[in-house]
Scaffold this active site. Structure first.
Site, PDB file in Angstrom:
ATOM      1  N   CYS A 153      -6.668   4.527  -6.410  1.00 12.95           N
ATOM      2  CA  CYS A 153      -7.968   3.887  -6.262  1.00 12.95           C
ATOM      3  C   CYS A 153      -8.187   3.440  -4.810  1.00 12.95           C
ATOM      4  O   CYS A 153      -8.407   4.255  -3.936  1.00 12.95           O
ATOM      5  CB  CYS A 153      -8.092   2.733  -7.252  1.00 12.95           C
ATOM      6  SG  CYS A 153      -9.793   2.154  -7.492  1.00 12.95           S
TER       7      CYS A 153
ATOM      8  N   HIS B  94      -6.986   5.457 -12.186  1.00 10.71           N
ATOM      9  CA  HIS B  94      -5.799   4.640 -12.448  1.00 10.71           C
ATOM     10  C   HIS B  94      -4.905   5.342 -13.472  1.00 10.71           C
ATOM     11  O   HIS B  94      -4.967   5.049 -14.674  1.00 10.71           O
ATOM     12  CB  HIS B  94      -6.205   3.260 -12.962  1.00 10.71           C
ATOM     13  CG  HIS B  94      -6.804   2.375 -11.920  1.00 10.71           C
ATOM     14  ND1 HIS B  94      -6.043   1.533 -11.137  1.00 10.71           N
ATOM     15  CD2 HIS B  94      -8.076   2.218 -11.511  1.00 10.71           C
ATOM     16  CE1 HIS B  94      -6.836   0.876 -10.298  1.00 10.71           C
ATOM     17  NE2 HIS B  94      -8.078   1.291 -10.495  1.00 10.71           N
TER      18      HIS B  94
ATOM     19  N   GLU C 101      -1.874   4.911 -14.149  1.00 11.21           N
ATOM     20  CA  GLU C 101      -0.905   4.024 -14.807  1.00 11.21           C
ATOM     21  C   GLU C 101      -1.383   3.553 -16.178  1.00 11.21           C
ATOM     22  O   GLU C 101      -0.576   3.189 -17.040  1.00 11.21           O
ATOM     23  CB  GLU C 101      -0.598   2.811 -13.914  1.00 11.21           C
ATOM     24  CG  GLU C 101      -1.721   1.806 -13.744  1.00 11.21           C
ATOM     25  CD  GLU C 101      -2.661   2.103 -12.591  1.00 11.21           C
ATOM     26  OE1 GLU C 101      -3.331   1.165 -12.107  1.00 11.21           O
ATOM     27  OE2 GLU C 101      -2.715   3.278 -12.173  1.00 11.21           O
TER      28      GLU C 101
END
Length: 543
Positions: A380, A515, A517
């Site tokens: 990001c 993102h 994750e």
């Protein structure tokens, strides 16, 4: 028939209700049941989207674009069940909906009150979208005794009374502290916490007792006697080596059996725990170690990067190595030569963030990774800093910057005011509300042929990843940046929004606008984190 388990907490905060809920979900799932988890948060914010990470940790984003509590990340990581907007409700959101109904006249002139209107809205949220499920696990945020949680506790009391004990179970998480000077575990905090719940009309069915050592049988019987539960329903929640050992520990103590017993369901047979044994073995007994420097601005509270830390651990599981995280405040790199602090690390990750503070340090870390050929992953804001670094140091645009930092002659990164979501055009006004106005949720990205990122994703031509940001890399700078060596290897399907950048002449350098994750699981590590840690392992072997 859908059954509901309500998880409350007492004595002190941060005992781990979210992990306990996630672990119970994993255990029931391992027995073949279909589960869903949701969180009811008593704070007045509509969602955590406008909170500082130092206030509430990370904001977990779902596929449908909801900004939610970080515990939903635990739920997804332990069960693999995708959360939605329906799985996180706050006092602010509940009251907003009730007040909106009142303004429309939906209550036909009646007086709007906490009981029944607010509690009815909470009960509706609990029961929403639960068809076809065996269990819905509902975590109540905060600690029993907090004034703001009273409507939620009253709502679950009413809900359980309406559906009956055959469909509702109360599980209360407490603390059994050890007093070194007395050499004893103390049960009184648990007794007082249960007394507080009883005063609200809720009798716990199961007590999950956090402790740092086994609870003797005499103490378990004492807790059971004073708290009006069966001794078998007093479940020790012992400290474990890593969070992925929690399902195994709770199963050994009988948590899943007690939940099934409460509902009159069969407790014969054992859940399939092979997945969790394999994960715990990999975490506890790795074959090597790599060091990853995480250069961020919220390193003072590691919950701000909870999903990130876990995703890096998952990358280590994929290669059977321990990932040692070196948390670095990006501001330290704003002084000359301080970037040498990164010497010796096996990989550098620059995560998301907001605002100008620390950005110069992140750019310095990006440059170090690019020039020293250190494996790099920018997420990001981290990708945006990688693009600005390339614009300044490779293209020669010394004034390249982001409009997030103020007016600039070279807006390499700028505010996004409209974008496509499926067949709809979403718009945002500059200077409008901050809450819920970012590009949020899952969006597709097309991957370039013969790119590193397409290889990382196993040859997929298109991917779907979750976003949370206001600013975008300016596609108008693409040609100059690509001529300087930075490849735009992932774009939105319409070719307008840069999603991924990489350096073809670098061993492993990828920046992503999304993102990743948020979608990583211990039993299914995200390919970007698996690839990044794999590159770090290769770097470590070269040293």
């Amino acid at each position: 028939m859908t059954r509901f388990v309500f998880i409350t907490g007492g004595v002190v905060s941060s005992l781990g209700k979210g992990l306990a809920s996630a672990a119970l979900g994993a255990l029931l799932q391992a027995r073949g049941y279909k589960v869903r988890l949701r969180k009811l948060d008593p704070y007045l914010n509509v969602d955590p989207g406008t909170m500082s990470p130092y206030q509430h940790g990370e904001v977990y984003v779902t596929d449908d674009g909801a900004e939610t509590d970080l515990d939903l990340g635990h739920y997804e990581r332990f069960t693999g069940v995708h959360a939605t907007r329906a799985d996180n409700w706050t006092t602010g959101r509940i009251y907003s909906e009730v007040i909106a109904k009142e303004r429309r006249g939906d209550y036909l002139g009646g007086t709007v009150q906490v009981i029944p209107h607010i509690t009815d809205a909470i009960k509706d949220a609990i029961a929403a979208e639960t068809d076809g499920l065996d269990f819905v696990l509902v975590e109540i945020g905060g600690t029993v005794g907090d004034i703001e949680s009273l409507p939620f506790l009253e709502a679950i009391r009413q809900f359980a009374n309406e559906v009956g004990p055959q469909r509702a179970c109360f599980m209360h998480l407490t603390l059994v502290p050890y007093i070194p000077s007395a050499g004893e575990l103390k049960t009184k905090p648990t007794q007082h916490s249960v007394k507080e719940l009883l005063g609200l009309g809720i009798q716990p069915d199961i007590l999950l007792c956090r402790c740092d050592r086994p609870i003797p049988e005499n103490e378990r019987r004492k807790i059971a006697l004073f708290c009006n539960v069966r001794p078998e329903s007093v479940i020790p929640a012992l400290d474990v080596s890593n969070i992925y050992a929690v399902p195994l520990s709770y199963h050994e103590e009988g948590l899943d059996r007690e939940v099934l017993r409460h509902f009159g369901m069969s407790v014969y047979g054992e859940p399939d725990m092979k997945r969790w044994r394999r994960i715990v073995h990999s975490v506890d007994q790795p074959e090597g170690e790599v060091t990853i420097a995480v250069v961020g601005k919220y390193t003072g509270l590691l919950d701000a990067y909870k999903s990130l830390a876990e995703a890096l651990t998952h990358g280590g599981i994929a290669h059977n190595v321990r990932v040692r995280l070196d948390w670095v405040d990006s501001q330290i790199f704003e002084s000359p030569d301080s970037v040498q602090r990164l010497e010796g690390v096996n990989g550098i990750l620059v995560p998301g963030g907001f605002g100008e503070r620390g950005s110069a340090g992140k750019i310095a870390a990006v440059r170090f990774a690019r020039e020293r050929k250190v494996p790099f992953l920018g997420i990001c804001f981290g990708m945006q800093m990688a693009v600005i670094e390339a614009a300044r140091n490779l293209v020669g645009l010394e004034r390249a910057s982001s409009t997030e930092f103020g007016p600039t002659e070279e807006p390499v990164v700028g505010l996004l005011t409209e974008w496509a979501r499926g067949n709809q055009l979403e718009r945002r006004a500059e200077g409008g509300d901050l809450g819920g106005t970012m590009r949020l949720g899952a969006y597709p990205a097309a991957l370039a042929e013969d790119s590193l990122v397409r290889k990382v994703y196993g040859g997929a031509a298109q991917i779907q990843e979750r976003h949370r940001h206001r600013y975008e890399v300016n596609i108008g700078y693409r040609d100059r940046l690509e001529q300087a060596g930075l490849r735009f290897s992932g774009l939105s399907p319409d070719g307008v929004l840069p999603e991924i950048v990489e350096y073809p002449d670098h061993p492993w350098f990828i920046g992503v606008q999304f993102h990743p994750e948020l979608k990583s699981k211990p039993f299914a590590p995200h390919p970007l984190f698996s690839g990044f840690i794999g590159a770090a392992v290769g770097k470590a072997r070269l040293v």
